[in-house]
Design an enzyme around this catalytic site. Sequence first.
Site, PDB file in Angstrom:
ATOM      1  N   SER A 135      23.760  38.752  39.517  1.00 24.14           N
ATOM      2  CA  SER A 135      23.581  38.957  38.084  1.00 24.14           C
ATOM      3  C   SER A 135      24.412  40.161  37.673  1.00 24.14           C
ATOM      4  O   SER A 135      24.519  41.134  38.426  1.00 24.14           O
ATOM      5  CB  SER A 135      22.099  39.231  37.772  1.00 24.14           C
ATOM      6  OG  SER A 135      21.974  39.800  36.493  1.00 24.14           O
ATOM      7  N   SER A 136      24.991  40.094  36.488  1.00 22.33           N
ATOM      8  CA  SER A 136      25.761  41.243  35.996  1.00 22.33           C
ATOM      9  C   SER A 136      24.858  42.468  35.925  1.00 22.33           C
ATOM     10  O   SER A 136      25.299  43.594  36.112  1.00 22.33           O
ATOM     11  CB  SER A 136      26.331  40.936  34.611  1.00 22.33           C
ATOM     12  OG  SER A 136      27.048  39.724  34.646  1.00 22.33           O
ATOM     13  N   ARG A 137      23.568  42.248  35.657  1.00 22.83           N
ATOM     14  CA  ARG A 137      22.634  43.375  35.506  1.00 22.83           C
ATOM     15  C   ARG A 137      22.261  44.027  36.841  1.00 22.83           C
ATOM     16  O   ARG A 137      21.688  45.113  36.829  1.00 22.83           O
ATOM     17  CB  ARG A 137      21.360  42.916  34.779  1.00 22.83           C
ATOM     18  CG  ARG A 137      21.589  42.635  33.303  1.00 22.83           C
ATOM     19  CD  ARG A 137      20.276  42.460  32.550  1.00 22.83           C
ATOM     20  NE  ARG A 137      20.481  42.473  31.119  1.00 22.83           N
ATOM     21  CZ  ARG A 137      20.500  41.391  30.333  1.00 22.83           C
ATOM     22  NH1 ARG A 137      20.321  40.201  30.853  1.00 22.83           N
ATOM     23  NH2 ARG A 137      20.698  41.503  29.040  1.00 22.83           N
TER      24      ARG A 137
ATOM     25  N   ASP B 216      19.498  30.839  35.223  1.00 24.72           N
ATOM     26  CA  ASP B 216      18.784  30.895  33.951  1.00 24.72           C
ATOM     27  C   ASP B 216      18.282  29.478  33.658  1.00 24.72           C
ATOM     28  O   ASP B 216      18.774  28.801  32.745  1.00 24.72           O
ATOM     29  CB  ASP B 216      19.728  31.398  32.852  1.00 24.72           C
ATOM     30  CG  ASP B 216      20.298  32.761  33.192  1.00 24.72           C
ATOM     31  OD1 ASP B 216      19.646  33.767  32.904  1.00 24.72           O
ATOM     32  OD2 ASP B 216      21.402  32.812  33.780  1.00 24.72           O
TER      33      ASP B 216
ATOM     34  N   GLY C 277      24.290  27.960  34.677  1.00 25.33           N
ATOM     35  CA  GLY C 277      23.707  28.227  35.985  1.00 25.33           C
ATOM     36  C   GLY C 277      22.198  28.005  35.999  1.00 25.33           C
ATOM     37  O   GLY C 277      21.508  28.302  35.023  1.00 25.33           O
ATOM     38  N   GLU C 278      21.712  27.516  37.131  1.00 28.88           N
ATOM     39  CA  GLU C 278      20.256  27.370  37.292  1.00 28.88           C
ATOM     40  C   GLU C 278      19.582  28.734  37.434  1.00 28.88           C
ATOM     41  O   GLU C 278      18.363  28.831  37.385  1.00 28.88           O
ATOM     42  CB  GLU C 278      19.945  26.498  38.515  1.00 28.88           C
ATOM     43  CG  GLU C 278      20.288  25.048  38.283  1.00 28.88           C
ATOM     44  CD  GLU C 278      19.912  24.156  39.452  1.00 28.88           C
ATOM     45  OE1 GLU C 278      19.604  24.685  40.542  1.00 28.88           O
ATOM     46  OE2 GLU C 278      19.940  22.922  39.278  1.00 28.88           O
TER      47      GLU C 278
ATOM     48  N   GLY D 194      28.559  34.067  40.918  1.00 24.39           N
ATOM     49  CA  GLY D 194      27.719  33.091  40.212  1.00 24.39           C
ATOM     50  C   GLY D 194      28.503  32.407  39.103  1.00 24.39           C
ATOM     51  O   GLY D 194      28.551  31.166  38.999  1.00 24.39           O
ATOM     52  N   HIS D 195      29.157  33.223  38.276  1.00 25.32           N
ATOM     53  CA  HIS D 195      29.988  32.661  37.208  1.00 25.32           C
ATOM     54  C   HIS D 195      31.132  31.817  37.794  1.00 25.32           C
ATOM     55  O   HIS D 195      31.442  30.728  37.311  1.00 25.32           O
ATOM     56  CB  HIS D 195      30.627  33.774  36.377  1.00 25.32           C
ATOM     57  CG  HIS D 195      29.661  34.691  35.697  1.00 25.32           C
ATOM     58  ND1 HIS D 195      29.478  35.999  36.075  1.00 25.32           N
ATOM     59  CD2 HIS D 195      28.826  34.491  34.641  1.00 25.32           C
ATOM     60  CE1 HIS D 195      28.587  36.573  35.292  1.00 25.32           C
ATOM     61  NE2 HIS D 195      28.162  35.681  34.414  1.00 25.32           N
TER      62      HIS D 195
ATOM     63  N   LEU E  15      32.212  39.206  35.364  1.00 26.96           N
ATOM     64  CA  LEU E  15      32.064  37.988  36.161  1.00 26.96           C
ATOM     65  C   LEU E  15      31.852  38.275  37.646  1.00 26.96           C
ATOM     66  O   LEU E  15      32.457  39.178  38.210  1.00 26.96           O
ATOM     67  CB  LEU E  15      33.308  37.104  35.989  1.00 26.96           C
ATOM     68  CG  LEU E  15      33.623  36.703  34.538  1.00 26.96           C
ATOM     69  CD1 LEU E  15      34.886  35.827  34.503  1.00 26.96           C
ATOM     70  CD2 LEU E  15      32.450  35.982  33.888  1.00 26.96           C
TER      71      LEU E  15
END
Length: 286
Positions: free
Chosen positions: A189-191, A154, A151-152, A40-41, A37
């Site tokens: 982003s987690s990525r 995605d 979330g926007e 964003g989350h 997390l």
Amino acid sequence: MSGAPKTIVTVAELRTIIALWRGHGDKIALVPTMGALHEGHLSLVRLAKKNADKVVVSIFVNPAQFAPHEDLATYPRDEAGDMEKLQALGTDLVFAPAGTEMYPPDFSTHIEVTELTNGLCGRSRPHFFGGVATVVAKLFLQCLPDMAIFGEKDYQQLLVIRRMARDLDIPVNVLGGPIIRERDGLAMSSRNAYLTKDERARAPLLFKTVTRIAKALSQDGEISEHIQSGRAALADAGFDVDYLEVRNADDLTPLAGSVAEPARVFAAALLGKTRLIDNVAVPEKK
Ligand code: AMP
């Protein structure tokens, strides 16, 4: 100081607790995540807290939305960090089921949302939205929350989930939260953890490019010209562009010519091995 959120791993426990809350007349919000997390989350959890009495955060890295060549095995995980962050926000319940709880060995049902999934991420990740819609339908039916927050970041996923809930008459209000960004504009982003130092320095160009196109289109001009120069700028910086498109913000219809509708600019690109996505609204013409 609120205590650590209770963590449960079975659907039966989830239903018991939700039934108890319902008995008290509580309004319930669900925030589905895959963990690791970040702000964003957490912004979605805050939005949930604002709109509901009880907040459930699910943490489940959903195998059904990864293709065999994708990063399921290496997807970032940080259980301890996640719990700390959720505790600080006063999350009421964490639902973290094992793969077998969600998908028994003879699991045989798949939800496919058509139309909205034809382009953008649906084209290069054809397995993705079916996997997402199936797991989110399960989470909705397991939890039966009043609302769920997405979330926007995605954006296509948000519309797909909203359509799925409407089409299947699942009475969950699907709310969207704005994209939370790093200081330099990169969407969290987690990525992003996969990026090398050099890639991380170049990554904000994706946001800069979609923003520049959105601003230019709100003034005037041909969509295709701005897209072309945006693609070139990204390619020059070493991005392998998957898509860079302008679409209707409500139904994702591709737009060409000049912009006259509620529109958004959407982009996905590989930077090294990391797939980054972003999108921004085209400001209304003055
Ligand atoms: P994920 O864990 O990547 O599946 O994301 C879980 C939820 O968090 C999804 O609804 C995402 O759209 C949302 N999310 C991820 N990154 C961001 C961000 N930077 N800003 C707002 N929401 C986000």
